[in-house]
Design a protein around this motif. Structure first.
Motif, PDB file in Angstrom:
ATOM      1  N   GLN A 178      -4.617  -2.689   0.802  1.00 31.01           N
ATOM      2  CA  GLN A 178      -3.403  -3.489   0.665  1.00 31.01           C
ATOM      3  C   GLN A 178      -2.679  -3.139  -0.626  1.00 31.01           C
ATOM      4  O   GLN A 178      -1.446  -3.018  -0.666  1.00 31.01           O
ATOM      5  N   SER A 179      -3.452  -2.922  -1.685  1.00 28.03           N
ATOM      6  CA  SER A 179      -2.847  -2.570  -2.988  1.00 28.03           C
ATOM      7  C   SER A 179      -2.144  -1.215  -2.924  1.00 28.03           C
ATOM      8  O   SER A 179      -1.028  -1.050  -3.423  1.00 28.03           O
ATOM      9  N   GLU A 180      -2.801  -0.237  -2.246  1.00 28.71           N
ATOM     10  CA  GLU A 180      -2.175   1.086  -2.118  1.00 28.71           C
ATOM     11  C   GLU A 180      -0.909   1.016  -1.278  1.00 28.71           C
ATOM     12  O   GLU A 180       0.095   1.658  -1.580  1.00 28.71           O
ATOM     13  N   GLY A 181      -0.954   0.214  -0.184  1.00 26.71           N
ATOM     14  CA  GLY A 181       0.241   0.076   0.652  1.00 26.71           C
ATOM     15  C   GLY A 181       1.398  -0.523  -0.114  1.00 26.71           C
ATOM     16  O   GLY A 181       2.552  -0.096   0.012  1.00 26.71           O
ATOM     17  N   ILE A 182       1.086  -1.526  -0.922  1.00 26.93           N
ATOM     18  CA  ILE A 182       2.154  -2.158  -1.716  1.00 26.93           C
ATOM     19  C   ILE A 182       2.723  -1.161  -2.718  1.00 26.93           C
ATOM     20  O   ILE A 182       3.940  -1.147  -2.981  1.00 26.93           O
ATOM     21  N   SER A 183       1.846  -0.296  -3.268  1.00 24.71           N
ATOM     22  CA  SER A 183       2.346   0.737  -4.206  1.00 24.71           C
ATOM     23  C   SER A 183       3.313   1.679  -3.495  1.00 24.71           C
ATOM     24  O   SER A 183       4.364   2.045  -4.039  1.00 24.71           O
ATOM     25  N   GLN A 184       2.957   2.060  -2.248  1.00 26.47           N
ATOM     26  CA  GLN A 184       3.863   2.917  -1.480  1.00 26.47           C
ATOM     27  C   GLN A 184       5.184   2.211  -1.198  1.00 26.47           C
ATOM     28  O   GLN A 184       6.258   2.813  -1.237  1.00 26.47           O
ATOM     29  N   VAL A 185       5.073   0.899  -0.909  1.00 29.18           N
ATOM     30  CA  VAL A 185       6.306   0.124  -0.680  1.00 29.18           C
ATOM     31  C   VAL A 185       7.180   0.140  -1.922  1.00 29.18           C
ATOM     32  O   VAL A 185       8.409   0.297  -1.865  1.00 29.18           O
ATOM     33  N   ASN A 186       6.560  -0.018  -3.081  1.00 32.21           N
ATOM     34  CA  ASN A 186       7.330   0.009  -4.344  1.00 32.21           C
ATOM     35  C   ASN A 186       8.022   1.356  -4.547  1.00 32.21           C
ATOM     36  O   ASN A 186       9.177   1.416  -4.994  1.00 32.21           O
ATOM     37  N   ILE A 187       7.283   2.470  -4.211  1.00 32.91           N
ATOM     38  CA  ILE A 187       7.904   3.801  -4.351  1.00 32.91           C
ATOM     39  C   ILE A 187       9.101   3.932  -3.428  1.00 32.91           C
ATOM     40  O   ILE A 187      10.164   4.426  -3.797  1.00 32.91           O
TER      41      ILE A 187
END
Length: 731
Positions: free
Chosen positions: A658-667
């Motif tokens: 979930q944390s990695e997905g949110i990071s991708q969303v931020n990018i």
């Protein structure tokens, strides 16, 4: 080099052809005469060589014949003189003594008797023949000398002294040995003695009963042969003896008087040492030792052939030299005369060619002048026209092609001047002028006519297009303003979404950390259960710890459940915002949906974990009552805790994903924000460009107003150009 003059183009080929013909004629004449002279020289040379070869062959034959004749003469004289009365008695006297003793008294007496017999004969011979001496030599059968009658009272020299003995001849006189030891047959020919070559005739002496008593010989000097062979001052001879015979010919061992050539040939005699010495060489004599060889060396025709002794063995070489300088001078005179004749014919041919060249050149010059002068005037007029001067005209009044050329050029100048006037009017903006064609092939007039038509249509179309550009640029400006406003609003929304995603990312990281803590606790619980299984006495205390741990885990599960609920809400909000973003938010919507799924899974895992914890707490409370089943209960607890550990591990994994997905969303949001800002700047630039385009279109319309055109019924711009309607952009 490029030739421009017509006169030069006419004259140059004529001159080149004449020069080539002259050169070829002189070359052919020179070649013919040169070949004739060369053929004459060759013929003369061949005749001379053939004559020299024939003379040489005849001379060699004559010399060999003289040697044969002199040998016969010597033998005849030896036979006659050996039969003079008293000779037989002298030999018989010598045979009474010891023939092998050189100082035998009988031999000495026999020698004296022979001298007394032949002294009157020798004197008479000299007086009658004029020969200085007659060399008559008697030999003993042992190979010793009995008497050399041409010597006065002595036989030989030893240590510089003359002695009168029967010296031994066997070491160097083969004829003496052969006639006294063989069949005693007569011998004649050349043999080398102490003085070199000599022609000898040797005969045997026998008594009435045929007993061999000795031999007698006559020696004729070889030098006399070359003296009688020289028939003119142009001839010279040289006699060379093989150097390996020097031990026999002791009188020739003085190298100063008798030089040795390369240690191989000794010069015995010559009729001209300077002439023969200049051409003699060991290599030439080597060739002559094997047979007759003739060569021309400078001004001399040299022939060499072998000298064979009485037995046919080669003992030396005879060199004959014939001076051919006069013949060569005659050949040189023939060659000089031929070359002079060739030079004279060359000069005459060149003078004739030069005269012909001048005559034909003058004729061509006069003929070409009749049309090159008008052509030069025509060139001057066309050059002026090429430079833009249309006022020049040709003044040629002739009824030939030159007159026609003059009229055509003047007519061309008039037509060009008229077209210049039309072009000037067109340049001033008058597109209503009428262009008249001189003929159907008038390309220049047709081009002007086409230019007026096309320029008029082009000006009308450009005017209409400029009006449309003004209208279109206004629409583009309005659309750009709308696009800029929408991009600004989009940028604001993206900032809010970015802030929300930052919060979600922070909470997700916290959930992951808590999950890690729960995983650690579950592993500790398993360890505690194992210890409880081995320490039954501490079971109650362990159950209390399990109860306390279960309550702590229950609280953590509640926290995880709350975090999953909040994550679900944030993911829902993100999906709503992605839907509002339209095409640009599709990727973000996918990420938000994945976050929701992860949140749902986290909630479900938390609920399951809570149920398990509650069961563990109940079992812990009842643990004291069912102590007898502690062991089995502990096994169940260990199984439950293991499952709980797996669930916590899954929760941790989900939280990390979930944390990695949110990071991708931020990018993605960051990229969307960058694109939005670029769109805002591009919209503003587009609006500015549209305003500038509108201004330039107005200036273009003002410039086109300067042209004067006819009304051609040009269709309105709305019918010829259909621009697309303005795009409405909304958010």
């Amino acid at each position: 080099m490029h030739i421009r003059k017509i006169r030069t183009k006419l004259l140059l080929p004529v001159f080149v052809v004449l020069i080539l013909v002259s050169i070829l004629g002189v070359w052919a004449l020179n070649g013919g005469v040169s070949a004739l002279v060369a053929d004459q020289l060759t013929t003369t040379q061949n005749i001379m060589n053939r004559a020299l070869e024939e003379n040489t062959a005849a001379k060699v034959q004559d010399i060999n014949g003289n040697i044969q004749r002199m040998g016969n003469k010597a033998l005849e004289q030896a036979v006659v003189l050996s039969n003079i009365p008293g000779v037989l008695e002298a030999y018989q006297l010598a045979h009474q003594g010891d023939l092998d003793v050189e100082s035998d008294l009988f031999s000495q007496q026999a020698r004296e008797n022979l001298r007394q017999i032949f002294n009157p004969v020798m004197e008479r011979y000299k007086t009658v023949t004029g020969v200085k001496e007659l060399k008559l030599h008697f030999h003993l059968p042992t190979g010793r000398s009995l008497a050399r009658l041409w010597r006065d009272g002595w036989q030989t020299k030893r240590d510089g002294k003359k002695i009168d003995v029967s010296d031994d001849l066997r070491d160097f006189r083969r004829t003496v040995v052969e006639i006294n030891q063989g069949l005693h047959g007569p011998l004649k020919g050349i043999e080398v003695g102490r003085g070199g070559f000599a022609i000898r005739g040797v005969t045997a002496i026998a008594d009435a009963q045929g007993n061999h008593l000795g031999s007698a010989e006559i020696l004729l000097p070889f030098n006399a042969l070359i003296e009688i062979s020289k028939t003119s001052d142009a001839q010279n001879y040289a006699v060379y003896m093989n150097a390996d015979l020097l031990p026999i010919a002791t009188k020739l061992q003085d190298s100063v008087k008798f030089p040795v050539l390369d240690g191989r040939y000794v010069l015995c005699a010559t009729t001209g040492s300077a002439q023969t010495g200049a051409v003699a060489s060991s290599s030439l004599l080597d060739l002559g030792s094997r047979g007759l060889v003739s060569q021309q060396i400078d001004n001399a025709y040299v022939s060499v052939f072998p000298i064979n002794d009485y037995s046919g063995k080669q003992a030396g070489v005879l060199l004959m030299l014939q001076d051919v300088s006069q013949t060569l001078a005659s050949l040189k005179g023939i060659q000089t005369t031929g070359e002079q004749s060739i030079n004279t014919m060359k000069r005459d041919a060149l003078l004739g060619a030069l005269f012909l060249l001048v005559l034909i050149g003058s004729i061509v010059f006069v003929v070409t002048s009749s049309f090159t002068t008008p052509l030069q005037q025509a060139v001057a007029v066309t050059t002026a026209i090429a430079k833009g001067d249309l006022s020049q005209r040709l003044q040629i009044d002739r009824n030939d092609e030159m007159g026609d050329l003059s009229k055509a050029l003047n007519s061309m100048s008039d037509s060009l001047a008229e077209n210049v006037t039309l072009a000037q009017a067109i340049a001033d903006g008058d597109l209503t002028v009428k262009v008249h064609l001189a003929s159907d092939h008038d390309e220049f007039g047709g081009a002007l006519q086409h230019m007026v038509t096309e320029l008029g249509g082009l000006v009308n179309e450009v005017s209409e297009a400029s009006s449309q550009i003004v209208s279109g640029s206004a629409q583009v400006s309005d659309v750009s303003q709308s696009l800029s406003q929408g991009a600004t609003e989009q940028a604001a929304s993206m900032e809010e979404i970015t802030s929300s995603m930052a919060q979600i990312e922070s909470q997700t990281k916290q959930s992951a950390e808590n999950t890690n803590v729960a995983l650690t606790l579950s592993r500790d619980a398993i360890h505690s259960a194992e210890e409880g299984n081995s320490n039954m006495s501490d079971m109650v205390g362990a159950m209390g710890e399990i109860n306390a741990a279960g309550q702590g885990i229950s609280k953590i599960i509640k926290v995880i459940d709350e975090i999953a609920f909040q994550t679900n809400l944030l993911a829902l909000n993100a999906a709503v915002e992605a839907a509002r973003a339209g095409q640009h938010g599709k990727g973000f919507a996918v990420v938000a949906e994945e976050v929701r799924n992860l949140a749902a899974r986290s909630a479900k895992a938390a609920q399951e974990t809570a149920s398990l914890i509650e069961g563990s707490v109940v079992k812990a409370k009842n643990g004291t009552k069912i102590a007898e089943r502690t062991s089995s209960s502990l096994q169940e607890i260990m199984t439950s805790i293991t499952k709980m550990s797996d669930l916590v591990s899954e929760i941790s994994t989900s939280a990390n994903e979930q944390s990695e997905g949110i990071s991708q969303v931020n990018i993605g949001l960051s990229q969307i924000d960058t694109v939005t800002q670029q769109n805002t700047a591009s919209a503003e630039e587009c609006a500015a460009a549209a305003e500038e385009l509108s201004s330039q279109a107005e200036q273009l319309r003002g410039m086109l107003a300067q042209f004067k055109v006819e009304s051609r019924g040009i269709a309105p711009a709305s019918q010829r150009v259909s621009p697309s309607a303005p795009v409405q952009i909304g958010w």
